[in-house]
Enzyme design. Structure first.
Site, short mmCIF file in Angstrom:
data_model
loop_
_atom_site.label_atom_id
_atom_site.label_comp_id
_atom_site.label_asym_id
_atom_site.label_seq_id
_atom_site.Cartn_x
_atom_site.Cartn_y
_atom_site.Cartn_z
N SER A 1 -4.99 0.98 -8.32
CA SER A 1 -3.74 1.33 -7.64
C SER A 1 -2.77 1.98 -8.62
CB SER A 1 -3.10 0.07 -7.05
OG SER A 1 -1.81 0.36 -6.53
N GLN B 1 -4.53 -5.21 -10.20
CA GLN B 1 -3.62 -5.92 -11.10
C GLN B 1 -4.15 -5.96 -12.54
OE1 GLN B 1 -0.68 -6.94 -10.20
NE2 GLN B 1 -0.83 -6.88 -7.96
N ALA C 1 -5.20 1.05 -3.55
CA ALA C 1 -6.25 0.03 -3.69
C ALA C 1 -6.70 -0.52 -2.35
CB ALA C 1 -5.75 -1.10 -4.59
N THR C 2 -5.80 -0.57 -1.37
CA THR C 2 -6.21 -1.08 -0.05
C THR C 2 -7.29 -0.21 0.56
OG1 THR C 2 -4.12 -2.19 0.45
CG2 THR C 2 -5.43 -1.47 2.32
N CYS D 1 2.37 -8.44 0.42
CA CYS D 1 1.69 -8.12 1.68
C CYS D 1 1.75 -9.28 2.67
CB CYS D 1 0.23 -7.76 1.40
SG CYS D 1 0.06 -6.34 0.30
N HIS E 1 0.64 2.55 -8.33
CA HIS E 1 1.98 1.98 -8.50
C HIS E 1 1.97 0.60 -9.14
CE1 HIS E 1 2.32 -0.99 -5.08
NE2 HIS E 1 1.23 -0.34 -4.69
N THR F 1 -7.18 16.54 1.73
CA THR F 1 -6.64 17.29 0.59
C THR F 1 -6.14 16.32 -0.48
OG1 THR F 1 -5.94 19.09 2.05
CG2 THR F 1 -4.92 18.98 -0.13
#
Length: 472
Positions: free
Chosen positions: A270, A250, A142-143, A396, A272, A310
């Protein structure tokens, strides 16, 4: 190397209802499944066995043992990361071993089979958010998706539009991207939020200018769980012909998200955060009306030229599997997590006074519970609760000793911001774990307050705000 059929049978044993039922009777603890052959005596002697389950007909000579790993706390930090669902790992395994082709190799079977897997995963991600598969671009997370959305749109349309709107409680990667764009000459409006964490829609609409290129507002806040009125924001953006980006890291897989119904033009995802692997994410980029992006990195032009490099097939397959599971089980997960969330909040607030939930009580994701304990230092409480993996805010920014900028944006003073703890509840959290957490939190809060002279003064009826403190 285990065959795929054997892998499936192992996971069947681990996921069998009999396993879940027998473990639920135990005291709360972190449990791992140990799969060991009957003939391996050495491993049997070395393992710390808690409970051995009789193999069923399809266990292929394996016994399933629940093992307690000493020192492993209960995990309640789901906003930082979520454990990978075993079904996701099962989907990934073949592409980590036998099916290792480059999905961009178009001249042989190895490339064709992995390309098919990538496109299937793209369809699974798109289905979860109501998008067209062609609108899904895979990223590292997501970042990267947030950076690509903001910088990509800003740079492409900079000749005509140089104004950006976001909020003061966005994720750090959005705020930092906006700061960088400001240094490049862009004008950024940081909208304040109300004490409940929601933006003021009227104030937002008034902030839009003729030269506004993009609005970026997160769907679910990573610290307080507040759900912004995304559909209403989307309508306003569409009416004013402004691109709307939302950081949905989220939200995706946890609450219903539909890019068309909500008029979302760009969305960050994201892996994870929805029980998938780390290192993979996606960005949704609308095709009609078309959103143009300037690529941030150069390369071979993969992913429609937006994100060269890739594509990591195993990770993409894992993200697709996680999205497929979420599509099928989101409603069940939401009901279960809501019940556990209520149990946690009621259990703590019924036994401890002056506990405040941060954020809106209604427009919130139940799996993110942020509580402030008056006259208790949050870091001290975290250190006391060694048996529970918790957080005082975003992973973070967890290295910073500054009070949460999100809570300060809500109007909380430094003392309340410093006394906050975030509880993250997820798919694999159990009632027994919640009860364990309630008892330990209540006990340690009372213990820390007993040692606090400020708490003693409050108990005696002294108004701390009326005291004039002197420095020595």
């Amino acid at each position: 190397m285990l065959s795929r059929q054997l892998q499936r049978n192992i996971l069947k044993v681990a996921a069998a209802p009999s396993v879940r039922l027998s473990l639920a009777k135990q005291a709360p603890r972190v449990v791992l499944f140990s799969l060991r052959t009957f003939s391996n005596t050495a491993q049997k002697q070395n393992a710390s066995t808690v409970e051995t389950l009789t193999p069923n007909s399809d266990s292929l000579g394996f016994e399933t043992t629940a093992i307690e790993k000493p020192g492993r706390p209960i995990y309640l930090d789901m906003q930082a990361t979520s454990p990978m669902d075993p079904r996701v790992l099962d989907a990934m395994l073949p592409y980590l071993t036998d099916l290792y082709g480059n999905p961009h190799s178009r001249t042989h079977q190895y490339g064709w089979e992995t390309e098919r897997a990538v496109e299937e995963a793209r369809e699974q991600v798109a289905k979860l958010i109501g998008a067209d598969p062609k609108e899904i671009i895979f990223t590292s997370g997501a970042t990267e998706a947030n950076n690509l959305s903001l910088k990509g749109v800003a740079h492409f349309y900079k000749g005509k539009k140089k104004h950006i709107i976001t909020t003061q409680i966005e994720h750090k990667c959005v705020l930092e991207s906006c700061r960088v764009l400001q240094e490049e000459g862009f004008d950024v409006t940081y909208l304040p939020v109300q004490p409940n964490g929601l933006i003021d829609i009227k104030q937002f609409e008034e902030a839009i200018r003729p030269d506004t290129s993009i609005v970026s507002i997160m769907s679910v806040n990573n610290e307080i769980g507040v759900i912004q009125p995304i559909e209403e924001i989307g309508k306003i953006c569409r009416k004013n012909k402004v691109f709307f980006h939302t950081d949905a890291a989220q939200a995706v897989g946890k609450i219903p998200m539909d890019v068309n119904a909500m008029n979302i033009d760009l969305m960050s995802i994201s892996g994870h955060k929805l029980y998938g692997p780390k290192g993979i994410g996606a960005i949704y980029v609308r095709r009609r009306p078309r959103v143009r992006l300037e690529a941030v990195q150069s390369g071979g032009g993969q992913e429609r030229g937006i994100r060269s490099g890739t594509v990591p097939t195993p990770l993409v397959v894992g993200l697709g599997a996680a999205c497929k599971i979420a599509t099928e089980e989101m409603e069940y997960d939401d009901q279960r997590i809501s019940r556990l969330s209520k149990r946690l909040i009621d259990g703590i607030q019924s036994k401890v006074e002056q506990v405040v939930r941060n954020g809106d009580d209604v427009h919130t994701y139940p799996g993110c519970v942020n509580l402030s304990f008056s006259y208790v230092e949050g870091e001290s409480l975290l250190m006391a609760l060694k048996e529970i993996a918790l957080s005082s805010g975003s992973a973070c920014t967890s290295a910073s000793l500054e009070p949460s900028y999100v809570l300060r944006a809500l109007g909380a003073d430094d003392e309340m911001a410093h006394s906050s703890i975030r509880f993250g509840i997820g798919r694999f959290t159990t009632e027994a774990e919640i009860d364990y957490v309630i008892n330990h939190v209540v006990g340690h809060v009372n213990k820390l307050r007993d040692m606090s002279p400020l708490w003693e003064m409050v108990q005696e009826g002294i108004d701390l705000k009326s005291i004039q403190w002197s420095q020595h």
